[in-house]
Motif scaffolding. Sequence first.
Motif, PDB file in Angstrom:
ATOM      1  N   ALA A 229       0.845  -1.203   0.000  1.00  0.00           N
ATOM      2  CA  ALA A 229       0.000   0.000   0.000  1.00  0.00           C
ATOM      3  C   ALA A 229       0.876   1.247   0.000  1.00  0.00           C
ATOM      4  O   ALA A 229       1.967   1.247   0.569  1.00  0.00           O
ATOM      5  CB  ALA A 229      -0.891  -0.008   1.235  1.00  0.00           C
ATOM      6  N   ALA A 230       0.380   2.310  -0.646  1.00  0.00           N
ATOM      7  CA  ALA A 230       1.153   3.554  -0.728  1.00  0.00           C
ATOM      8  C   ALA A 230       1.046   4.349   0.567  1.00  0.00           C
ATOM      9  O   ALA A 230       1.977   5.036   0.967  1.00  0.00           O
ATOM     10  CB  ALA A 230       0.661   4.392  -1.901  1.00  0.00           C
ATOM     11  N   THR A 231      -0.110   4.272   1.226  1.00  0.00           N
ATOM     12  CA  THR A 231      -0.311   5.074   2.433  1.00  0.00           C
ATOM     13  C   THR A 231      -0.893   4.203   3.547  1.00  0.00           C
ATOM     14  O   THR A 231      -1.418   3.125   3.299  1.00  0.00           O
ATOM     15  CB  THR A 231      -1.326   6.215   2.166  1.00  0.00           C
ATOM     16  OG1 THR A 231      -2.567   5.609   1.801  1.00  0.00           O
ATOM     17  CG2 THR A 231      -0.861   7.137   1.071  1.00  0.00           C
ATOM     18  N   MET A 232      -0.825   4.720   4.782  1.00  0.00           N
ATOM     19  CA  MET A 232      -1.417   4.018   5.918  1.00  0.00           C
ATOM     20  C   MET A 232      -2.927   3.936   5.758  1.00  0.00           C
ATOM     21  O   MET A 232      -3.569   3.008   6.229  1.00  0.00           O
ATOM     22  CB  MET A 232      -1.078   4.744   7.225  1.00  0.00           C
ATOM     23  CG  MET A 232       0.263   4.366   7.811  1.00  0.00           C
ATOM     24  SD  MET A 232       0.487   2.582   7.984  1.00  0.00           S
ATOM     25  CE  MET A 232      -0.852   2.190   9.087  1.00  0.00           C
ATOM     26  N   ASP A 233      -3.494   4.934   5.106  1.00  0.00           N
ATOM     27  CA  ASP A 233      -4.922   4.947   4.822  1.00  0.00           C
ATOM     28  C   ASP A 233      -5.318   3.679   4.049  1.00  0.00           C
ATOM     29  O   ASP A 233      -6.287   3.011   4.390  1.00  0.00           O
ATOM     30  CB  ASP A 233      -5.243   6.196   3.980  1.00  0.00           C
ATOM     31  CG  ASP A 233      -6.649   6.686   4.214  1.00  0.00           C
ATOM     32  OD1 ASP A 233      -7.148   6.512   5.342  1.00  0.00           O
ATOM     33  OD2 ASP A 233      -7.248   7.238   3.278  1.00  0.00           O
ATOM     34  N   ASP A 234      -4.524   3.339   3.029  1.00  0.00           N
ATOM     35  CA  ASP A 234      -4.783   2.129   2.238  1.00  0.00           C
ATOM     36  C   ASP A 234      -4.678   0.869   3.104  1.00  0.00           C
ATOM     37  O   ASP A 234      -5.504  -0.036   2.987  1.00  0.00           O
ATOM     38  CB  ASP A 234      -3.766   1.991   1.085  1.00  0.00           C
ATOM     39  CG  ASP A 234      -3.978   3.040   0.020  1.00  0.00           C
ATOM     40  OD1 ASP A 234      -5.076   3.626  -0.009  1.00  0.00           O
ATOM     41  OD2 ASP A 234      -3.047   3.268  -0.777  1.00  0.00           O
ATOM     42  N   VAL A 235      -3.635   0.825   3.938  1.00  0.00           N
ATOM     43  CA  VAL A 235      -3.454  -0.342   4.813  1.00  0.00           C
ATOM     44  C   VAL A 235      -4.689  -0.508   5.686  1.00  0.00           C
ATOM     45  O   VAL A 235      -5.265  -1.591   5.799  1.00  0.00           O
ATOM     46  CB  VAL A 235      -2.198  -0.166   5.708  1.00  0.00           C
ATOM     47  CG1 VAL A 235      -2.101  -1.311   6.720  1.00  0.00           C
ATOM     48  CG2 VAL A 235      -0.937  -0.093   4.874  1.00  0.00           C
ATOM     49  N   PHE A 236      -5.098   0.611   6.293  1.00  0.00           N
ATOM     50  CA  PHE A 236      -6.231   0.584   7.209  1.00  0.00           C
ATOM     51  C   PHE A 236      -7.505   0.123   6.503  1.00  0.00           C
ATOM     52  O   PHE A 236      -8.248  -0.722   7.010  1.00  0.00           O
ATOM     53  CB  PHE A 236      -6.432   1.968   7.823  1.00  0.00           C
ATOM     54  CG  PHE A 236      -7.484   2.003   8.886  1.00  0.00           C
ATOM     55  CD1 PHE A 236      -7.177   1.646  10.191  1.00  0.00           C
ATOM     56  CD2 PHE A 236      -8.790   2.367   8.594  1.00  0.00           C
ATOM     57  CE1 PHE A 236      -8.145   1.650  11.172  1.00  0.00           C
ATOM     58  CE2 PHE A 236      -9.769   2.380   9.581  1.00  0.00           C
ATOM     59  CZ  PHE A 236      -9.444   2.023  10.873  1.00  0.00           C
ATOM     60  N   LEU A 237      -7.736   0.674   5.306  1.00  0.00           N
ATOM     61  CA  LEU A 237      -8.953   0.318   4.561  1.00  0.00           C
ATOM     62  C   LEU A 237      -8.946  -1.159   4.187  1.00  0.00           C
ATOM     63  O   LEU A 237      -9.950  -1.841   4.336  1.00  0.00           O
ATOM     64  CB  LEU A 237      -9.100   1.187   3.310  1.00  0.00           C
ATOM     65  CG  LEU A 237      -9.423   2.665   3.590  1.00  0.00           C
ATOM     66  CD1 LEU A 237      -9.466   3.456   2.288  1.00  0.00           C
ATOM     67  CD2 LEU A 237     -10.754   2.813   4.315  1.00  0.00           C
ATOM     68  N   GLN A 238      -7.795  -1.656   3.732  1.00  0.00           N
ATOM     69  CA  GLN A 238      -7.703  -3.084   3.371  1.00  0.00           C
ATOM     70  C   GLN A 238      -8.075  -3.973   4.554  1.00  0.00           C
ATOM     71  O   GLN A 238      -8.812  -4.939   4.406  1.00  0.00           O
ATOM     72  CB  GLN A 238      -6.280  -3.434   2.951  1.00  0.00           C
ATOM     73  CG  GLN A 238      -5.935  -3.068   1.521  1.00  0.00           C
ATOM     74  CD  GLN A 238      -4.552  -3.607   1.157  1.00  0.00           C
ATOM     75  OE1 GLN A 238      -4.213  -4.737   1.488  1.00  0.00           O
ATOM     76  NE2 GLN A 238      -3.762  -2.800   0.484  1.00  0.00           N
ATOM     77  N   ALA A 240      -9.614  -3.046   7.611  1.00  0.00           N
ATOM     78  CA  ALA A 240     -10.890  -2.779   8.267  1.00  0.00           C
ATOM     79  C   ALA A 240     -12.062  -3.262   7.425  1.00  0.00           C
ATOM     80  O   ALA A 240     -13.111  -3.618   7.952  1.00  0.00           O
ATOM     81  CB  ALA A 240     -11.016  -1.291   8.573  1.00  0.00           C
ATOM     82  N   ARG A 241     -11.873  -3.329   6.113  1.00  0.00           N
ATOM     83  CA  ARG A 241     -12.965  -3.799   5.248  1.00  0.00           C
ATOM     84  C   ARG A 241     -13.232  -5.285   5.426  1.00  0.00           C
ATOM     85  O   ARG A 241     -14.271  -5.787   5.045  1.00  0.00           O
ATOM     86  CB  ARG A 241     -12.646  -3.493   3.782  1.00  0.00           C
ATOM     87  CG  ARG A 241     -12.918  -2.046   3.466  1.00  0.00           C
ATOM     88  CD  ARG A 241     -13.279  -1.842   2.006  1.00  0.00           C
ATOM     89  NE  ARG A 241     -13.774  -0.488   1.819  1.00  0.00           N
ATOM     90  CZ  ARG A 241     -13.138   0.433   1.125  1.00  0.00           C
ATOM     91  NH1 ARG A 241     -12.005   0.154   0.530  1.00  0.00           N
ATOM     92  NH2 ARG A 241     -13.649   1.643   1.018  1.00  0.00           N
ATOM     93  N   LYS A 242     -12.237  -6.000   5.992  1.00  0.00           N
ATOM     94  CA  LYS A 242     -12.417  -7.434   6.237  1.00  0.00           C
ATOM     95  C   LYS A 242     -13.373  -7.694   7.392  1.00  0.00           C
ATOM     96  O   LYS A 242     -13.775  -8.825   7.617  1.00  0.00           O
ATOM     97  CB  LYS A 242     -11.073  -8.064   6.609  1.00  0.00           C
ATOM     98  CG  LYS A 242     -10.144  -8.292   5.459  1.00  0.00           C
ATOM     99  CD  LYS A 242      -9.039  -9.255   5.937  1.00  0.00           C
ATOM    100  CE  LYS A 242      -7.704  -8.914   5.341  1.00  0.00           C
ATOM    101  NZ  LYS A 242      -6.597  -9.423   6.147  1.00  0.00           N
ATOM    102  N   ALA A 243     -13.656  -6.655   8.153  1.00  0.00           N
ATOM    103  CA  ALA A 243     -14.458  -6.835   9.361  1.00  0.00           C
ATOM    104  C   ALA A 243     -15.809  -7.438   9.017  1.00  0.00           C
ATOM    105  O   ALA A 243     -16.473  -7.007   8.068  1.00  0.00           O
ATOM    106  CB  ALA A 243     -14.637  -5.497  10.067  1.00  0.00           C
ATOM    107  N   THR A 244     -16.205  -8.444   9.783  1.00  0.00           N
ATOM    108  CA  THR A 244     -17.527  -9.019   9.582  1.00  0.00           C
ATOM    109  C   THR A 244     -18.453  -8.536  10.676  1.00  0.00           C
ATOM    110  O   THR A 244     -19.658  -8.466  10.519  1.00  0.00           O
ATOM    111  CB  THR A 244     -17.468 -10.557   9.630  1.00  0.00           C
ATOM    112  OG1 THR A 244     -16.785 -10.936  10.819  1.00  0.00           O
ATOM    113  CG2 THR A 244     -16.737 -11.106   8.428  1.00  0.00           C
ATOM    114  N   ARG A 245     -17.824  -8.197  11.822  1.00  0.00           N
ATOM    115  CA  ARG A 245     -18.598  -7.689  12.941  1.00  0.00           C
ATOM    116  C   ARG A 245     -18.987  -6.275  12.587  1.00  0.00           C
ATOM    117  O   ARG A 245     -18.130  -5.419  12.404  1.00  0.00           O
ATOM    118  CB  ARG A 245     -17.664  -7.684  14.135  1.00  0.00           C
ATOM    119  CG  ARG A 245     -18.242  -7.199  15.384  1.00  0.00           C
ATOM    120  CD  ARG A 245     -17.427  -7.831  16.468  1.00  0.00           C
ATOM    121  NE  ARG A 245     -16.714  -6.839  17.243  1.00  0.00           N
ATOM    122  CZ  ARG A 245     -15.798  -7.162  18.137  1.00  0.00           C
ATOM    123  NH1 ARG A 245     -15.448  -8.404  18.312  1.00  0.00           N
ATOM    124  NH2 ARG A 245     -15.220  -6.236  18.836  1.00  0.00           N
TER     125      ARG A 245
END
Lengths: 248, 308
Positions: A229-238, A240-245
């Motif tokens: 990922a280019a930014t921490m934002d991308d890392v976070f989105l990748q 956090a989007r996995k969250a099922t809860r």
Amino acid sequence: MTEQPIIYTEHLTKRFGDFTAVDAISFEVQKGEIFGFLGANGAGKTTAMRMLCGLSLPTSGKATIAGFDVYKQTEKIKQNIGYMSQKFSLYEDLTIKENIRFYAGIYGKSDAFIKDKTAQLLQQLNLEAEGDKLVGSLPLGLKQKLAFSVAVFHEPQIVFLDEPTGGVDPVTRREFWNMIYEAATAGITIFVTTHYMDEAEYCNRISIMVDGKIEALDTPAGLKETYNAATMDDVFLQLARKATRSDA
Amino acid sequence: MSAVAVHNLVKQYKSGKAIIEAVQGVSFDVARGELFGIIGPDGAGKTSIFRMLTTLLLPDSGGATVDGSDIVKDYQAIRQKVGYMPGRFSLYQDLTVEENLHFFATIFKTSVTENYTLIKDIYVQIEPFKTRKAGKLSGGMKQKLALCCALIHKPVVLFLDEPTTGVDAVSRKEFWDMLRNLRQQGITILVSTPYMDEASLCDRVALMQKGKIMTTGTPQQIIQSFNHNILAVKAQNMYGLLQVLKQWNAIEDAYSFGEYHHVIMKERYDKKVMRQYLASTGYADADIHAVTPTIEDCFMQLMQHKHD
């Protein structure tokens, strides 16, 4: 010889009924580190932090904070940490000096210690002439900087910062981080949560919680490499989007 | 006719002996169908402006119109045609999701079915919980319900006061996607936020600080008006690097910016000069490259000018 970690957790877990808010998290933080604790709303950050501060008993697992056990030595933990959040700030209807004296008094500091250190602190913040002003009359940015100074006034080993810069202007936000760096250089360990992804870059290491578990833990550079990922934002989105809860 | 026209709006509050100048002569226009953002930190005056425009607070001087109606004289007309989502959750906690929605529809003499298309995409996400009390919803669900309730009478102008404050990066993205969909349906939206990176999602923005608008324009216009070159710099020891940069007389300003430091260069100084300077101060390996300013860079530069 390596030093004992200042924060140590092993399979730390908290359940509310059949809901596992924090699911067997294991990590270590070293003395003087700036550790970023990230996660989406509802991921379990607040519950985890409450256990680390000695405010909530874990359901299972182990943890020590500054060498003290989170089950049996919660009072010792509270004496050795500082805490500040965007919401819980200072008493608005007390003056700057009164707030300092009140908090330092709670931590059992002597009058001489309080007197010396108050003078020093007001000088650092350029507030020498304003010690008798009500905290409520100060601009928000200054309040947050003062709140941080008060949180580390009793010279804790660790300070927990829960979204300390929410709503603060960009210049003051950076001044605030300067204070964090200075405190870390002086050996105080910083444990911080934030929703500003640029601030995640200012941490030595970061953990990202998803559905009660720590999904990733590394330096900012290491995380970006792992997740391509280019930014921490991308890392976070990748992650956090996995969250099922769902916090839908 | 503009959807919102604000002229020299002023609001002060008394706090003991002190006077707080919350809004100090603010003027701006919002065109119909526009997504307009008021960007600024806490204490900038955003909420006071929203409360005056939604007729919940009287201005001390100056004035404004919303959809052609005056905020003082025609307050009843305005209340019929605006939707307002305050920063603090203010639905009925002891009514269910469904009951809240019906309540707001009834107050505005409409029904949920009449304007259902407008809220459909948002409402389906909270519909599984329609019999749950609003007070028992998670933060993200409360926010979606509040948005539905503010939309159910098909307002001409929608006012959203800090809808994404304290919300994580994923939910923020989702919320902005919802706003873009609403804008497509022709609703004029006024939104406030302390997050500088959300400016780029608006058609036009006003950057506010301490009761004043520092500048207004499209995000692109504001970025183009930034009149210095910015170099992004990175090295092993970021803290030391910043100290060294701040001591250099070739710069206007230097501050941390995520992974890099941003260095605002004085005229006629460039990357080559910086490389020489950094080599002479022990940072020969620094990564240096030119970057386009962001809204946050612009905001900080405007703030500095105010200090002068």
